[in-house]
Design an enzyme around this catalytic site. Structure first.
Site, mmCIF file in Angstrom:
data_model
loop_
_atom_site.group_PDB
_atom_site.id
_atom_site.type_symbol
_atom_site.label_atom_id
_atom_site.label_comp_id
_atom_site.label_asym_id
_atom_site.label_seq_id
_atom_site.Cartn_x
_atom_site.Cartn_y
_atom_site.Cartn_z
ATOM 1 N N ASP A 1 -2.619 -9.217 10.122
ATOM 2 C CA ASP A 1 -1.424 -10.061 10.136
ATOM 3 C C ASP A 1 -0.218 -9.361 10.758
ATOM 4 O O ASP A 1 0.517 -9.941 11.561
ATOM 5 C CB ASP A 1 -1.045 -10.476 8.706
ATOM 6 C CG ASP A 1 -2.136 -11.226 7.996
ATOM 7 O OD1 ASP A 1 -3.286 -11.160 8.442
ATOM 8 O OD2 ASP A 1 -1.839 -11.874 6.980
ATOM 9 N N ALA B 1 2.145 3.184 2.363
ATOM 10 C CA ALA B 1 3.296 3.253 3.271
ATOM 11 C C ALA B 1 4.442 2.390 2.767
ATOM 12 O O ALA B 1 5.604 2.829 2.729
ATOM 13 C CB ALA B 1 2.883 2.827 4.677
ATOM 14 N N HIS C 1 -13.809 0.052 10.105
ATOM 15 C CA HIS C 1 -13.156 0.726 8.981
ATOM 16 C C HIS C 1 -11.651 0.907 9.166
ATOM 17 O O HIS C 1 -10.888 0.741 8.225
ATOM 18 C CB HIS C 1 -13.823 2.092 8.783
ATOM 19 C CG HIS C 1 -13.311 2.874 7.608
ATOM 20 N ND1 HIS C 1 -13.395 2.396 6.313
ATOM 21 C CD2 HIS C 1 -12.734 4.096 7.524
ATOM 22 C CE1 HIS C 1 -12.878 3.298 5.480
ATOM 23 N NE2 HIS C 1 -12.473 4.328 6.188
ATOM 24 N N LEU D 1 -4.343 8.205 4.496
ATOM 25 C CA LEU D 1 -3.406 8.174 3.376
ATOM 26 C C LEU D 1 -2.205 9.074 3.650
ATOM 27 O O LEU D 1 -1.065 8.744 3.301
ATOM 28 C CB LEU D 1 -4.102 8.600 2.085
ATOM 29 C CG LEU D 1 -5.096 7.609 1.487
ATOM 30 C CD1 LEU D 1 -5.801 8.221 0.276
ATOM 31 C CD2 LEU D 1 -4.414 6.310 1.092
ATOM 32 N N GLY E 1 0.828 -1.198 0.000
ATOM 33 C CA GLY E 1 0.000 0.000 0.000
ATOM 34 C C GLY E 1 0.863 1.248 0.000
ATOM 35 O O GLY E 1 2.074 1.205 -0.272
ATOM 36 N N ALA F 1 -9.398 3.374 -0.692
ATOM 37 C CA ALA F 1 -9.624 4.689 -0.095
ATOM 38 C C ALA F 1 -10.288 5.600 -1.122
ATOM 39 O O ALA F 1 -9.734 5.865 -2.187
ATOM 40 C CB ALA F 1 -8.301 5.290 0.377
ATOM 41 N N GLN F 2 -11.467 6.087 -0.794
ATOM 42 C CA GLN F 2 -12.245 6.872 -1.752
ATOM 43 C C GLN F 2 -12.032 8.372 -1.591
ATOM 44 O O GLN F 2 -11.723 9.078 -2.548
ATOM 45 C CB GLN F 2 -13.740 6.570 -1.570
ATOM 46 C CG GLN F 2 -14.142 5.147 -1.834
ATOM 47 C CD GLN F 2 -15.605 4.907 -1.487
ATOM 48 O OE1 GLN F 2 -16.277 5.765 -0.925
ATOM 49 N NE2 GLN F 2 -16.108 3.732 -1.811
ATOM 50 N N GLY F 3 -12.244 8.863 -0.370
ATOM 51 C CA GLY F 3 -12.423 10.292 -0.143
ATOM 52 C C GLY F 3 -11.275 11.170 -0.582
ATOM 53 O O GLY F 3 -11.460 12.120 -1.346
ATOM 54 N N ARG G 1 -16.440 11.220 13.044
ATOM 55 C CA ARG G 1 -16.970 9.934 12.617
ATOM 56 C C ARG G 1 -17.534 9.102 13.768
ATOM 57 O O ARG G 1 -18.558 8.438 13.625
ATOM 58 C CB ARG G 1 -15.868 9.128 11.915
ATOM 59 C CG ARG G 1 -15.590 9.589 10.509
ATOM 60 C CD ARG G 1 -14.538 8.731 9.844
ATOM 61 N NE ARG G 1 -14.335 9.156 8.460
ATOM 62 C CZ ARG G 1 -13.415 8.631 7.664
ATOM 63 N NH1 ARG G 1 -12.630 7.668 8.106
ATOM 64 N NH2 ARG G 1 -13.300 9.060 6.421
ATOM 65 N N ARG H 1 -9.734 8.862 14.256
ATOM 66 C CA ARG H 1 -8.971 9.446 13.151
ATOM 67 C C ARG H 1 -9.757 10.540 12.446
ATOM 68 O O ARG H 1 -10.938 10.368 12.133
ATOM 69 C CB ARG H 1 -8.583 8.353 12.156
ATOM 70 C CG ARG H 1 -7.893 8.875 10.906
ATOM 71 C CD ARG H 1 -7.400 7.754 10.039
ATOM 72 N NE ARG H 1 -8.450 6.945 9.464
ATOM 73 C CZ ARG H 1 -9.145 7.267 8.380
ATOM 74 N NH1 ARG H 1 -8.932 8.431 7.767
ATOM 75 N NH2 ARG H 1 -10.070 6.450 7.904
ATOM 76 N N GLU I 1 -14.384 17.282 4.603
ATOM 77 C CA GLU I 1 -14.993 16.117 5.236
ATOM 78 C C GLU I 1 -15.186 16.407 6.714
ATOM 79 O O GLU I 1 -14.832 17.485 7.209
ATOM 80 C CB GLU I 1 -14.137 14.864 5.004
ATOM 81 C CG GLU I 1 -14.034 14.488 3.526
ATOM 82 C CD GLU I 1 -13.269 13.206 3.280
ATOM 83 O OE1 GLU I 1 -13.049 12.431 4.233
ATOM 84 O OE2 GLU I 1 -12.880 12.964 2.124
ATOM 85 N N HIS J 1 -16.783 3.364 10.379
ATOM 86 C CA HIS J 1 -17.249 4.363 9.430
ATOM 87 C C HIS J 1 -18.770 4.424 9.492
ATOM 88 O O HIS J 1 -19.446 3.391 9.483
ATOM 89 C CB HIS J 1 -16.799 4.030 8.012
ATOM 90 C CG HIS J 1 -16.843 5.206 7.096
ATOM 91 N ND1 HIS J 1 -18.023 5.733 6.619
ATOM 92 C CD2 HIS J 1 -15.858 5.990 6.584
ATOM 93 C CE1 HIS J 1 -17.761 6.776 5.852
ATOM 94 N NE2 HIS J 1 -16.459 6.955 5.812
#
Length: 481
Positions: free
Chosen positions: A205, A13, A332, A373, A11, A43-45, A272, A367, A111, A226
């Site tokens: 994991d 990171a 989420h 991200l 991903g 990840a959408q936003g 959230r 968060r 957001e 979420h």
């Protein structure tokens, strides 16, 4: 196999760390599935960064601290908000196709719990676009090798330090990969809950591997649910991005009444955790469902701004611009994880962690939207720098209180360690249901202490060689081990 650096996870990171490490030696990136299958890709936003004319790192820090319920690590937050704009502009320089406004500048969305517009986005598929940019860059680096469908089963610990990983490859063979430094960037653990927005690979994991290697883990009781996952019978719990509410979407109850201002002054853009709990309470109060509506917005704008979500809704017969979209909370994001310092160092020499798998302290108990991200980008880059340096010293944070470490004789840990197996292994679905009921949106002492029910799953569904039981045990209560 021997390499200079091992990265577990493909991903944001892990890839950003690989780019930083490429000039320093041979790097191998191990992914559990296909290269694009990570939380980053879902990840959408968008990605939050203080790049707007009316914004600043100080303001971004204030919003982050406020959302985190006073439990953020302020030093880590300062690193995030001050270095974030640098690394986001780097993505732009590398060709990230973020949406632009009429003046050609990055279009900034807003957001929940953000005081200004600061979220850069690529329609509603921002993570996928960032992943594309980073994978393209990694592919151009001759010193970086990627191995897909490689399942890491153990961290190799020798003389008190991590010396690499043991991995099952695509053909089912086992091998060791030795390295001077190992980075865990394995993402989250949403799949330990029965209701989640996370992909199938998000099974915790990395946290389990680190814990079994002796690393400290922290704040695993802080799970973000979420508020708006699709809640349609027979459909997946597809994420309905918070960015919709940032553009004016409203939450309504079964009677069509907007209700969020009755629970919080921030209304639909409250933090959230507040929105998620408010939805459940509204459902209990009215006895009906909760929905997201965009019917008062321009339908052309809705479909253009959110094409991925519109297509998903369309696939189950719903029009995002006109129909009420049934929603409800789902697991989420994990705010806790492997405890690290501001350079991604863990308590075990030779082992680093970055992204959702790590607990840097930037998120506190909740968060701030679109900081995930950014955290992966910033701390992935910092991990890549630190892994090249002479071994540093991990300093335990002063506010940490140690819990009693689970004994190695515990049935689940015996099972994972390969010694005596417990009489009745946990089943995957039983674990997920138990965590959702007892360690979900509303945690109680009674719920956390309830006995584990007998498994009603066939032996083939029981979690014999999985890390799932370990991560579920660690999450089921307040722990800093």
């Amino acid at each position: 196999m021997e390499r200079d650096f091992v990265i577990v996870g493909g991903g944001i990171a892990g890839l950003r760390a690989a780019i930083a490490l490429a000039p320093a030696g041979r790097v191998v990136v191990l992914t559990k599935a296909d290269s694009g299958e990570s939380n980053t890709g879902y990840a959408q936003g968008g990605i939050a960064a203080a790049v707007g004319d009316d914004d600043s790192p100080d303001l971004h820090a204030q919003d982050t601290l406020r959302a985190g319920d006073g439990l953020c690590d302020e030093r880590a937050v300062r690193v995030l908000v001050e270095q974030g704009p640098v690394y986001v502009r780097e993505l732009l320089d590398w060709g990230a196709r973020f949406d632009r406004d009429a003046a050609g500048k990055p279009a900034l969305g807003r957001e929940a719990a953000h005081s200004v517009r600061r979220v850069l986005h690529a329609a509603d598929a921002t993570g996928r676009e960032i992943g594309r940019v980073l994978w393209d860059r990694v592919a151009s680096l001759s010193s970086v090798e990627a191995i897909n469908h490689a399942l890491v089963t153990r961290l190799i610990v020798e003389n008190g330090r991590v010396a690499g990983v043991e991995v099952f490859d695509r053909a089912g063979g086992s091998q060791e990969i030795r390295a001077t430094a190992t980075l865990l960037a394995t993402g989250g653990a949403g799949r330990v809950f029965s209701e989640t927005t996370n992909p199938s690979v998000a099974t915790g994991d990395g946290i389990s591997l680190a814990y079994l290697a002796g690393a400290r883990v922290a704040d695993l009781e802080f799970i973000q649910f979420h508020p708006t996952a699709l809640k349609q019978k027979g459909a997946p719990r597809f994420l309905i991005s918070e960015a919709l509410r940032g553009e004016g979407a409203r939450l309504i109850n079964e009677r069509g009444v907007a209700f969020m201002t009755g629970y919080h002054s921030g209304g639909d853009l409250a933090p959230r955790d507040v929105v998620a709990r408010s939805i459940v309470r509204e459902q209990e109060r009215t006895g009906g469902g909760v929905y997201l509506t965009l019917a008062h917005l321009d339908p052309t704008f809705v479909h253009k701004r959110f094409p991925t979500i519109a297509a998903m809704c369309g696939s189950i017969g719903l029009d995002l611009a006109h129909d009420r979209i049934p929603v409800g909370p789902a697991a989420h994001y994990v705010m806790g994880g492997i405890e690290t310092d501001e350079w991604a160092r863990t308590s075990v020499p030779g082992l680093f962690a970055a992204g959702e798998v790590a607990c840097t302290g930037v998120h506190g108990a909740n968060r701030l939207a679109s900081n995930s991200l950014l955290e992966g980008l910033v701390f992935g880059a910092r991990a890549g720098r630190a892994m090249q340096d002479a071994p540093g010293t991990f300093v335990e944070k002063s506010d940490r209180v140690d819990a009693v470490r689970l004994p190695e004789s515990a049935g689940v840990l015996q099972e994972i360690g390969g010694t005596a197996r417990s009489a009745e292994p946990l089943a995957f679905d039983d674990v997920r249901d138990l965590l959702w009921r007892s360690a979900g949106l509303f945690e109680t002492k009674q719920g956390l202490r309830q006995p584990r029910p007998a498994s009603n799953q066939p032996a083939s569904r029981r979690s014999k060689a999985s890390t799932l039981p370990v991560i579920s045990m660690l999450m089921a209560g307040d722990c800093c081990i």
